[in-house]
Design an enzyme around this catalytic site. Structure first.
Site, PDB file in Angstrom:
ATOM      1  N   GLU A 130       0.805  -1.211   0.000  1.00 12.23           N
ATOM      2  CA  GLU A 130       0.000   0.000   0.000  1.00 12.23           C
ATOM      3  C   GLU A 130       0.845   1.271   0.000  1.00 12.23           C
ATOM      4  O   GLU A 130       0.504   2.250  -0.679  1.00 12.23           O
ATOM      5  CB  GLU A 130      -0.938  -0.007   1.207  1.00 12.23           C
ATOM      6  CG  GLU A 130      -2.115  -0.968   1.092  1.00 12.23           C
ATOM      7  CD  GLU A 130      -1.748  -2.422   1.328  1.00 12.23           C
ATOM      8  OE1 GLU A 130      -2.565  -3.316   1.014  1.00 12.23           O
ATOM      9  OE2 GLU A 130      -0.626  -2.664   1.838  1.00 12.23           O
ATOM     10  N   HIS A 171      -9.596  -6.169  10.272  1.00 12.72           N
ATOM     11  CA  HIS A 171     -10.305  -6.005   9.007  1.00 12.72           C
ATOM     12  C   HIS A 171     -11.678  -5.368   9.224  1.00 12.72           C
ATOM     13  O   HIS A 171     -12.512  -5.394   8.330  1.00 12.72           O
ATOM     14  CB  HIS A 171     -10.516  -7.368   8.331  1.00 12.72           C
ATOM     15  CG  HIS A 171      -9.283  -7.973   7.765  1.00 12.72           C
ATOM     16  ND1 HIS A 171      -8.259  -8.417   8.545  1.00 12.72           N
ATOM     17  CD2 HIS A 171      -8.900  -8.190   6.475  1.00 12.72           C
ATOM     18  CE1 HIS A 171      -7.305  -8.917   7.769  1.00 12.72           C
ATOM     19  NE2 HIS A 171      -7.666  -8.781   6.507  1.00 12.72           N
TER      20      HIS A 171
END
Length: 261
Positions: free
Chosen positions: A30, A99
């Site tokens: 990322e 998550h």
């Protein structure tokens, strides 16, 4: 986003339509692909960066905040960063805590960022188009559990020119007794609650915020002036949430105020 067509098939067909020069697969790093995207935005492109889940945007937080959000301020308005950071946000099904966070309040805290959270298909289509066209960095918080839901859309929404203004909420259901503000998946729960309340003779007005930053305070204010009661609904942490910001805006003026988390 390319050959695999997206983790949730959101980018299905884009590679075939636009080719590998515009739809780029990268390693799952990322910090790397977000930094490349910010640099591309500096040069006048309009990148759309996808995080498989917004929890992973923490790997790229320096690029989002220090490189993208602050550049316009630090350059005295000379540098615009027209970039969109998008992906699923909030709790999913059967996944761990790393998550399952809602990042609306996190990113809404940052000057220089616009933060959008669509609920319906109309929201997703209209707001994403507006986000890509916007000259500033936009955090676009989708919801994984909404990907499988269907919504009715009008011919206007299907028109290729359709877009929604950033910073404008939508009254999903009109009412006179209590105002419920919500965003993303929580709008659906708010509408369900309003239906249950209607059977008890309580008329609830449901506001789909759509935009977290900027926040449509005028729409909320107009509703609360009518109902005199405000309930905020979100899936984020109880402390320092979007609802706390809304509540603070009205607490000096209204006595019947609750926060529901």
């Amino acid at each position: 986003v390319g050959e695999y067509q997206g983790a949730y098939k959101i980018t299905k067909g884009l590679l075939d339509k636009y080719g590998p020069d515009r739809v780029l697969d990268t390693p799952i790093t990322e910090a790397g692909f977000t930094g490349i995207g910010v640099g591309a935005a500096y040069q006048g492109l309009r990148p759309v960066i996808e995080f498989m889940t917004f929890n992973f945007s923490m790997q790229a937080i320096d690029h989002i905040i220090n490189s993208a959000a602050k550049s316009n301020y630090m350059s005295a308005g000379q540098i615009n960063v027209p970039i969109v950071f998008r992906g699923p946000n909030g709790a999913a099904a059967g996944v761990g805590a790393q998550h399952s966070q809602c990042y609306a309040a996190w990113f809404a805290h940052v000057p220089g960022l616009k933060v959008l959270a669509p609920y319906s298909s109309e929201d997703a289509r209209g707001l994403l188009k507006a986000a890509i066209r916007d000259p500033d960095p936009v955090v676009f918080l989708e919801n994984e559990l909404l990907y499988g839901e269907s919504f009715p859309v009008s011919d206007e929404v299907l028109d290729s020119s359709f877009a929604l203004p950033i910073g404008k909420a939508k009254i999903e259901r009109e009412g006179k007794d209590v105002t419920i503000t919500a965003f993303s998946k929580m709008v659906g729960y708010a509408l369900q609650a309003a239906e249950i309340l209607s059977k008890e003779g309580i008329s609830a007005e449901v506001i789909n915020l759509r935009s977290i930053r900027p926040l449509d305070r005028a729409a909320i204010n107009a509703s609360v002036r009518k109902t005199n009661r405000l309930v905020t609904l979100e899936e984020g942490f109880p402390q320092h949430g979007v609802g706390a910001e809304i509540w603070f805006s009205f607490s000096p003026h209204h006595t019947h105020i609750n926060k529901l988390v």
